[in-house]
Design a protein around this motif. Structure first.
Motif, PDB file in Angstrom:
ATOM      1  N   ARG A   9       0.831  -1.201   0.000  1.00  0.00           N
ATOM      2  CA  ARG A   9       0.000   0.000   0.000  1.00  0.00           C
ATOM      3  C   ARG A   9       0.865   1.250   0.000  1.00  0.00           C
ATOM      4  N   ILE A  10       0.340   2.288  -0.608  1.00  0.00           N
ATOM      5  CA  ILE A  10       0.978   3.594  -0.487  1.00  0.00           C
ATOM      6  C   ILE A  10       0.101   4.468   0.393  1.00  0.00           C
ATOM      7  N   TYR A  11       0.721   5.086   1.399  1.00  0.00           N
ATOM      8  CA  TYR A  11       0.009   5.994   2.290  1.00  0.00           C
ATOM      9  C   TYR A  11       0.555   7.395   2.088  1.00  0.00           C
ATOM     10  N   LEU A  47       7.948   4.561  -6.269  1.00  0.00           N
ATOM     11  CA  LEU A  47       7.957   3.810  -5.006  1.00  0.00           C
ATOM     12  C   LEU A  47       7.782   2.315  -5.264  1.00  0.00           C
ATOM     13  N   LEU A  48       6.908   2.003  -6.204  1.00  0.00           N
ATOM     14  CA  LEU A  48       6.685   0.583  -6.510  1.00  0.00           C
ATOM     15  C   LEU A  48       7.955  -0.058  -7.069  1.00  0.00           C
ATOM     16  N   GLU A  50       4.878  10.576   1.167  1.00  0.00           N
ATOM     17  CA  GLU A  50       4.261   9.482   0.411  1.00  0.00           C
ATOM     18  C   GLU A  50       5.107   8.228   0.642  1.00  0.00           C
ATOM     19  N   VAL A  51       4.498   7.221   1.220  1.00  0.00           N
ATOM     20  CA  VAL A  51       5.239   6.056   1.719  1.00  0.00           C
ATOM     21  C   VAL A  51       4.630   4.778   1.159  1.00  0.00           C
ATOM     22  N   ILE A  52       5.461   3.899   0.648  1.00  0.00           N
ATOM     23  CA  ILE A  52       4.963   2.586   0.239  1.00  0.00           C
ATOM     24  C   ILE A  52       5.406   1.582   1.288  1.00  0.00           C
ATOM     25  N   THR A  53       4.540   0.664   1.631  1.00  0.00           N
ATOM     26  CA  THR A  53       4.911  -0.291   2.661  1.00  0.00           C
ATOM     27  C   THR A  53       4.242  -1.641   2.458  1.00  0.00           C
ATOM     28  N   THR A  54       4.937  -2.659   2.871  1.00  0.00           N
ATOM     29  CA  THR A  54       4.341  -3.994   2.918  1.00  0.00           C
ATOM     30  C   THR A  54       5.113  -4.816   3.941  1.00  0.00           C
ATOM     31  N   THR A  55       4.615  -6.015   4.187  1.00  0.00           N
ATOM     32  CA  THR A  55       5.244  -6.902   5.153  1.00  0.00           C
ATOM     33  C   THR A  55       5.342  -8.272   4.527  1.00  0.00           C
ATOM     34  N   MET A  59      10.269  -0.721  -4.303  1.00  0.00           N
ATOM     35  CA  MET A  59       9.819  -1.877  -3.524  1.00  0.00           C
ATOM     36  C   MET A  59      10.177  -3.188  -4.243  1.00  0.00           C
TER      37      MET A  59
END
Ligand code: FES
Ligand SMILES: [Fe+2]
Lengths: 217, 374
Positions: free
Chosen positions: A204-206, B316-317, B164-169, B320
């Motif tokens: 996801r991007i926040y 960002l993608l 603007e932040v991209i995140t996953t786990t 990642m």
């Protein structure tokens, strides 16, 4: 249609269109401008169309990568340059007369585009994909081979619906999302969500793309 | 370390109590908590935690309603008052249930009963855009865990983060300690990342003579407290073989001007890096889930944008995807180490360049076996 068409780009859809010609438009002469790779758009390609005059139609064909921004870039530059675009439909596709297709749209072999659906500019629909009744696909999108977009579903701009992905009826997919893990999706998908076989959980991007870090309120 | 340190359930529980419940742990990004009612949720030491912005103040609470235990916030991140979905109890910034709908009609708690209701809260500390929490009722001073120069470097660099932040786990089948050991081992990239990271970065691996002496010396009584600060360091790590001139790099407010690989290691389980000389940053947080399972939480953000550009999410993608490749290489190696462990597995033989890991190991074993020094 008759006349001339300049096909510019590279990749699988580009080669498919070039190979299927002239079955796609029997009366149109096709000129092919093959880019070495999507990265080649970084250097000017416009002069390679210089011989294209007066005002022939163009079609920008690049496969999905980086949420279709490479194709978007070519499309936008040609459009700013005043080029006229066309819409290409493989002869084996079935497109309902009430469906609305934008410019620089590709409908692949065996695809079915049902009644009252709409497909925005610069969106590609792959081989044997289904776009069911009244579904809405916004601009700069990609629907992979054998994927389906359910009736009344709404797909935002720059989305990628990967091969074998099935978006359920009425489901909304926010813009800049990429659903590439095959399967059925019945729940809404927030904008800027990436569901990819590489990642166990959705990425996801926040944070607003417009706002700077640390700004409050 | 003995195989049990990586495999035993009993060890894992002891480690949680003696180490993780006492140290400051990374909890999230302030950039994701910028607005009133913005929140993030996570699980820390098995406890569901919510960090919520109340008119600009960040608070960390146990994310469980005092009425009948429903989670207060459900999403990973979002913006919503701290309000239970089950029966509507609403909480204030002190953690008190300031609003209990239909209280007088249906609940009839006495004033004293109500006054005694308060969400469990946890100490919180921000350093630039990094948020840390401590699960202990009497937390150690932050400055005992990290030295001032390190804190300043984290603060300055994290203040450069874009919002603007991209995140996953993703989940790795290995003990979290393999990750901190791997990160403090500069000799692995040339082997493990030969086709990826090591192509653009000349990792420098050398022997820190002072550290070797300390790692081999008999520890002085009481020295353990000061040792902790030496397990974390950061800043410029290695030179880059150039930075690709992608257009987006010109559109962000670069941190610093060095064509360097920056690396920050915060003990126990946080790693921050900028692999492109301060144009973009990644955070890797290795969260212990079980003796042989670790959640790898990954974040990416560029440095602050000068102005928005339409394809920032794809940048960002792409970053990642790069992580998946490089971290995936580490994960494969660590999983193979973990898979090979058994009760009677031989202990490793670490060399001079691994002095910092040996120093940590000595402190850690003292903590686990004798209660250690904090
Ligand atoms: S459980 Fe939260 S209000 Fe009932
Ligand atoms: Fe590595």
């Amino acid at each position: 249609m008759s006349g001339e068409l300049w096909l510019i780009g590279c990749g699988d859809i580009f080669e498919t269109i070039a190979a299927a010609w002239p079955a796609i438009e029997p009366d149109t002469v096709l000129h092919v401008v093959r880019l070495e790779s999507p990265a080649a758009i970084a250097t000017p390609f416009e002069e390679r169309l210089a011989a294209a005059s007066p005002q022939p139609r163009v079609f920008a064909a690049l496969d999905q990568s980086a949420l279709n921004f490479a194709r978007f870039d070519v499309y936008a530059r040609l459009r700013l340059g005043g080029r006229r675009f066309c819409t290409l439909i493989h002869p084996s596709a079935i497109v309902d007369a009430t469906a609305k297709l934008g410019e620089n749209v590709w409908i692949g072999a065996g695809a079915v585009i049902e009644a009252r659906s709409s497909i925005g500019h610069n969106t590609f629909v792959g081989t044997r994909a289904l776009v069911l009744g009244a579904a809405e696909l916004a601009a700069h999108g990609w629907v992979g081979a054998a994927a389906s977009v359910g009736a009344r579903a709404k797909i935002g701009t720059h989305c990628v619906i990967g091969a074998d992905v099935r978006i359920g009826a009425g489901v909304e997919v926010g813009r800049f999302s990429s659903i590439e893990r095959p399967g059925h999706y019945a729940e809404p998908i927030a904008e800027r969500t990436y569901i990819d076989a590489l990642f166990e959980l959705p990425v996801r991007i926040y944070g607003s793309a417009r706002k700077q870090a640390g700004t409050a309120g | 370390m003995p195989p049990a340190a990586y495999r035993s359930q009993e060890w894992f529980a002891r480690e949680r109590g003696r180490l993780f419940r006492r140290v400051w742990q990374f909890a999230g990004l302030k950039t994701m908590l910028g607005e009133h009612n913005a929140f993030i949720t996570r699980e820390v030491c098995g406890v569901p935690v919510v960090i919520q912005n109340f008119d600009g103040e960040l608070r960390a609470f146990e994310n469980l309603c005092l009425h009948r235990g429903a989670k207060l916030q459900w999403e990973r991140a979002g913006r919503r008052p701290l309000l239970c979905r089950y029966h509507g109890w609403g909480y204030d910034k002190a953690g008190a249930p300031a609003n209990i709908p239909l209280h007088d009609e249906l609940y009839r708690f006495s004033t004293a009963e109500r006054a005694g209701m308060c969400l469990r809260s946890f100490a919180l500390r921000t350093v630039g855009n990094l948020v840390f929490i401590n699960m202990n009722a009497e937390p150690i001073p932050f400055e005992q865990q990290f030295d001032a120069g390190f804190i300043a470097s984290l603060e300055s660099s994290s203040n450069a983060y874009d919002g603007e932040v991209i995140t996953t786990t993703w989940t790795g089948r290995f003990n979290w300690k393999l990750a901190y050991e791997n990160l403090r081992d500069a000799n692995h990239p040339r082997f493990v990342h030969a086709q990826t990271l090591a192509r653009s970065v000349d990792f420098i691996c050398n022997v820190d003579e002072a550290l070797v002496i300390d790692a081999d010396a008999e520890p002085a009584p009481g020295a353990g407290r000061d040792l902790l600060r030496r397990f974390s360091w950061g800043g410029r790590d290695a030179p880059l073989r150039g930075v690709a001139p992608y257009a987006w790099r010109g559109m962000v407010e670069r941190w610093g001007s060095d064509d360097a690989y920056y690396n920050w290691l915060a003990f126990p389980n946080l790693h921050i890096a900028s692999g492109d000389g301060g144009h973009a940053f990644t955070i890797e947080h290795h969260v212990p889930l079980a003796p042989d399972r670790t959640a790898i939480e990954i974040y990416w953000m560029t440095a602050k944008k000068r102005r928005p550009y339409p394809y920032s999410s794809t940048v960002l993608l792409a970053l990642m995807h790069g992580s998946k490749l490089v971290v995936g290489e580490d994960v494969r190696v660590m999983e193979s180490v973990q898979a090979g462990l058994h009760d009677d597995a031989p202990q490793g033989n670490q060399g001079a360049f691994e002095a910092s890991n040996r120093l940590i190991e000595r402190w850690y074993m003292d903590l686990m076996e004798n209660g250690g020094e904090f």
